[in-house]
Scaffold this motif. Structure first.
Motif, PDB file in Angstrom:
ATOM      1  N   ALA A 137       0.898  -1.271  -0.003  1.00  0.00           N
ATOM      2  CA  ALA A 137      -0.037  -0.048   0.179  1.00  0.00           C
ATOM      3  C   ALA A 137       0.810   1.310  -0.034  1.00  0.00           C
ATOM      4  N   LEU A 138       1.948   1.039   0.667  1.00  0.00           N
ATOM      5  CA  LEU A 138       2.684   2.445   0.899  1.00  0.00           C
ATOM      6  C   LEU A 138       3.556   2.693  -0.085  1.00  0.00           C
ATOM      7  N   THR A 139       4.225   1.663  -0.762  1.00  0.00           N
ATOM      8  CA  THR A 139       5.243   1.790  -1.821  1.00  0.00           C
ATOM      9  C   THR A 139       4.895   1.311  -3.294  1.00  0.00           C
ATOM     10  N   GLY A 140       3.729   0.943  -3.365  1.00  0.00           N
ATOM     11  CA  GLY A 140       3.487   0.265  -4.677  1.00  0.00           C
ATOM     12  C   GLY A 140       3.274   1.175  -5.963  1.00  0.00           C
ATOM     13  N   PRO A 141       2.490   2.350  -5.718  1.00  0.00           N
ATOM     14  CA  PRO A 141       2.672   3.483  -6.725  1.00  0.00           C
ATOM     15  C   PRO A 141       4.079   4.144  -7.378  1.00  0.00           C
ATOM     16  N   PHE A 142       4.794   4.132  -6.279  1.00  0.00           N
ATOM     17  CA  PHE A 142       6.068   4.749  -6.318  1.00  0.00           C
ATOM     18  C   PHE A 142       6.986   3.616  -7.024  1.00  0.00           C
ATOM     19  N   MET A 143       7.078   2.457  -6.700  1.00  0.00           N
ATOM     20  CA  MET A 143       7.738   1.357  -7.171  1.00  0.00           C
ATOM     21  C   MET A 143       7.286   1.136  -8.568  1.00  0.00           C
ATOM     22  N   THR A 144       6.041   1.209  -9.167  1.00  0.00           N
ATOM     23  CA  THR A 144       5.626   1.129 -10.283  1.00  0.00           C
ATOM     24  C   THR A 144       6.087   1.911 -11.293  1.00  0.00           C
ATOM     25  N   LEU A 145       6.025   3.413 -10.647  1.00  0.00           N
ATOM     26  CA  LEU A 145       6.515   4.424 -11.620  1.00  0.00           C
ATOM     27  C   LEU A 145       8.075   4.118 -11.828  1.00  0.00           C
ATOM     28  N   LEU A 146       8.584   4.041 -10.822  1.00  0.00           N
ATOM     29  CA  LEU A 146      10.182   3.733 -10.720  1.00  0.00           C
ATOM     30  C   LEU A 146      10.661   2.625 -11.675  1.00  0.00           C
ATOM     31  N   PHE A 175       7.410  -5.359  -1.744  1.00  0.00           N
ATOM     32  CA  PHE A 175       7.822  -4.138  -2.385  1.00  0.00           C
ATOM     33  C   PHE A 175       7.793  -4.234  -3.962  1.00  0.00           C
ATOM     34  N   LEU A 176       7.718  -5.574  -4.662  1.00  0.00           N
ATOM     35  CA  LEU A 176       7.770  -5.419  -5.944  1.00  0.00           C
ATOM     36  C   LEU A 176       6.511  -6.011  -6.278  1.00  0.00           C
ATOM     37  N   GLN A 177       5.474  -6.676  -5.467  1.00  0.00           N
ATOM     38  CA  GLN A 177       4.307  -7.359  -6.000  1.00  0.00           C
ATOM     39  C   GLN A 177       3.322  -6.469  -6.989  1.00  0.00           C
ATOM     40  N   PRO A 178       3.169  -5.182  -6.607  1.00  0.00           N
ATOM     41  CA  PRO A 178       2.462  -4.468  -7.452  1.00  0.00           C
ATOM     42  C   PRO A 178       2.954  -4.132  -8.767  1.00  0.00           C
ATOM     43  N   VAL A 179       4.139  -3.960  -8.981  1.00  0.00           N
ATOM     44  CA  VAL A 179       5.080  -3.981 -10.027  1.00  0.00           C
ATOM     45  C   VAL A 179       4.703  -4.843 -10.920  1.00  0.00           C
ATOM     46  N   TYR A 180       4.820  -6.180 -10.399  1.00  0.00           N
ATOM     47  CA  TYR A 180       4.528  -7.431 -11.098  1.00  0.00           C
ATOM     48  C   TYR A 180       3.170  -7.270 -11.660  1.00  0.00           C
ATOM     49  N   ILE A 181       2.413  -7.010 -10.843  1.00  0.00           N
ATOM     50  CA  ILE A 181       0.913  -7.204 -11.180  1.00  0.00           C
ATOM     51  C   ILE A 181       0.426  -6.010 -12.594  1.00  0.00           C
ATOM     52  N   ALA A 182       1.033  -4.947 -12.172  1.00  0.00           N
ATOM     53  CA  ALA A 182       0.621  -3.750 -13.275  1.00  0.00           C
ATOM     54  C   ALA A 182       1.439  -4.258 -14.630  1.00  0.00           C
ATOM     55  N   ALA A 206     -12.018   4.817 -15.232  1.00  0.00           N
ATOM     56  CA  ALA A 206     -11.846   6.091 -14.817  1.00  0.00           C
ATOM     57  C   ALA A 206     -10.240   6.841 -15.208  1.00  0.00           C
ATOM     58  N   ALA A 207      -9.729   5.970 -15.762  1.00  0.00           N
ATOM     59  CA  ALA A 207      -8.311   6.373 -15.888  1.00  0.00           C
ATOM     60  C   ALA A 207      -7.519   5.658 -17.260  1.00  0.00           C
ATOM     61  N   PRO A 208      -8.200   5.411 -18.234  1.00  0.00           N
ATOM     62  CA  PRO A 208      -7.954   4.607 -19.378  1.00  0.00           C
ATOM     63  C   PRO A 208      -6.542   4.709 -20.045  1.00  0.00           C
ATOM     64  N   LYS A 209      -5.930   6.090 -19.906  1.00  0.00           N
ATOM     65  CA  LYS A 209      -4.732   6.749 -20.629  1.00  0.00           C
ATOM     66  C   LYS A 209      -3.581   6.137 -19.390  1.00  0.00           C
ATOM     67  N   SER A 210      -3.936   5.819 -18.317  1.00  0.00           N
ATOM     68  CA  SER A 210      -2.769   5.496 -17.328  1.00  0.00           C
ATOM     69  C   SER A 210      -2.850   4.103 -16.726  1.00  0.00           C
ATOM     70  N   LEU A 211      -2.903   3.242 -17.755  1.00  0.00           N
ATOM     71  CA  LEU A 211      -3.395   1.707 -17.316  1.00  0.00           C
ATOM     72  C   LEU A 211      -2.455   1.212 -16.096  1.00  0.00           C
ATOM     73  N   GLU A 212      -0.931   1.297 -16.431  1.00  0.00           N
ATOM     74  CA  GLU A 212      -0.096   0.710 -15.581  1.00  0.00           C
ATOM     75  C   GLU A 212      -0.139   1.405 -13.855  1.00  0.00           C
ATOM     76  N   PHE A 213      -0.143   2.720 -14.100  1.00  0.00           N
ATOM     77  CA  PHE A 213      -0.161   3.642 -12.775  1.00  0.00           C
ATOM     78  C   PHE A 213      -1.658   3.332 -12.148  1.00  0.00           C
ATOM     79  N   ALA A 214      -2.603   3.298 -12.796  1.00  0.00           N
ATOM     80  CA  ALA A 214      -3.868   2.951 -12.255  1.00  0.00           C
ATOM     81  C   ALA A 214      -4.087   1.625 -11.768  1.00  0.00           C
ATOM     82  N   ASN A 215      -3.405   0.560 -12.032  1.00  0.00           N
ATOM     83  CA  ASN A 215      -3.411  -0.790 -11.939  1.00  0.00           C
ATOM     84  C   ASN A 215      -2.481  -1.081 -10.699  1.00  0.00           C
TER      85      ASN A 215
END
Length: 393
Positions: free
Chosen positions: A55-64, A106-113, A319-328
């Protein structure tokens, strides 16, 4: 099998490995609590801490990692999950078990996205929800195969064997990703600003809130699935493994059904399955404790629960079709924040009163999630009216 389906199924296999590690512990929490001499709510920290890291690191790790080779990201993630399972089989001190449980998170949301984006990118726009459903179908498949099997093995042997089973699944996923997933699949790296701006979009924020409350609702009770059935229904651990199997079987069917329904109406599908967050607590509290009543209860529970992650992702992406990975990644992060909150609230209810009362916490969160859907629908309807009025003028 078409190439796009191959990529989706590879992502699905990795999901099975991830979910087996994250949720496989639910069926053995009573044994772990007994082994380490801790309370059930403290043992549940092995699940909630995992979820909190995501929850705390997912979006940042995905962007990275958004501009990295997708195959390398998926391999690195599954390898860390494998390492975590291997160390866990050695029965380390509780504090060390907690740490090795948290590391792969730390990498789980990165994998899913990454897996969802790779699958969706290989197909047509009309196949988007179907391909996403295949990847996220790994959640339901894990519930019907590896999670109950790991619980059964723990009931026959020891809880350490459950982690050994998790290691085998992760190893298989690692090999198949290496052999089948194409290399050099590097997506175009989008600017952080172009993705983060979706956080200012009201429908997306409401969708995120719906996801958060929905997952909190389910996990306030599901996190204590084994202990709840043992204490309130007087079921032994071997029977619990069969109950988890039934739970998963119903989940496979409902996950497939949800994928079909999402192609027709995302909002109606989400609302239908969300109704389970109110229905299931009522059944849990007011149904009898006979074995066949419990079997029917678990079947209905699994049906409504299983598609929650697929529905949350589809609802947020709409609600965010142009930001698929970040939304995921946000769907994964806020979903896991819901896992953390639901598990924590469930544990608090158990410590303050009785485990038989935790369904009421789930109902409260469920009502909040339904209100978020209603709010977004009203907001979007008003926006459409404004567009029509402006076009007329």
């Amino acid at each position: 099998m078409k190439v796009d389906k191959k990529i989706a199924y590879v992502g699905c296999l990795g999901m099975i490995g991830i979910i087996t590690t994250e949720f496989g512990i639910i069926g053995i929490l009573p044994q772990i609590a007994n082994y380490y001499g801790v309370t059930i709510d403290k043992a549940a920290c092995l699940l909630s801490a995992f979820a909190l890291v995501i929850a705390l690191t997912g979006p940042f790790m995905t962007l990275l990692f958004s501009g990295f080779d997708r195959k390398k990201i998926m391999l690195a993630t599954i390898f860390i999950f494998l390492l975590s399972a291997v160390v866990s089989t050695l029965s380390p001190p509780f504090w060390l078990l907690m740490i090795v449980r948290m590391l792969p998170a730390f990498l789980q949301p990165v994998y899913i996205a990454t897996a969802i984006a790779a699958a969706v990118a290989s197909g047509k726009k009309s196949q988007e929800n179907q391909l996403m459903g295949i990847v996220l179908g790994g959640i339901a498949l894990a519930m019907v195969t590896t999670v109950p099997v790991a619980t059964y093995l723990a009931s026959v042997f020891t809880w350490q064997v459950s982690f050994f089973a998790q290691a085998i699944v992760s190893m298989l996923a690692l090999v198949m990703i290496f052999k089948i997933m194409p290399s050099g699949n590097v997506p175009e790296k989008k600017s952080y600003g172009s993705q983060i701006k979706i956080l200012s979009d009201k429908p997306f924020v409401l969708s995120t809130a719906m996801n958060f409350f929905m997952i909190a609702s389910w996990f306030s009770t599901y996190s204590y699935f084994a202990d709840y059935l043992v204490r309130t229904r007087k079921i032994d651990m071997e029977t619990i493994s069969y109950m988890l199997l039934l739970f998963g079987i119903m989940g496979v069917f409902s996950n497939w059904l949800s994928g079909k329904m999402l192609t027709k109406s995302i909002t109606k599908t989400v609302t239908f399955f969300l109704s389970g967050t109110v229905i299931i607590p009522l059944i849990l509290v007011y149904s009898g404790d006979g074995i066949w009543v419990t079997v029917i209860l678990v079947a209905i529970w699994g049906f409504f629960y299983a598609p929650c992650f697929l529905n949350a992702s589809a609802y947020m992406i709409s609600a965010a079709p142009k930001s698929l990975e970040f939304a995921n990644s946000l769907a994964t992060s806020f979903g896991n924040l819901g896992v953390f909150l639901g598990t924590a609230v469930g544990g608090w209810v158990i410590s303050q009163s009785s485990i038989s009362n935790i369904p009421w916490a789930g109902m409260g969160f469920g009502i909040l999630s339904l209100l978020m859907v209603v709010w977004r629908s009203i907001l979007e309807r008003n926006e459409r009216r404004l567009v029509i009025i402006n076009s007329v003028n």
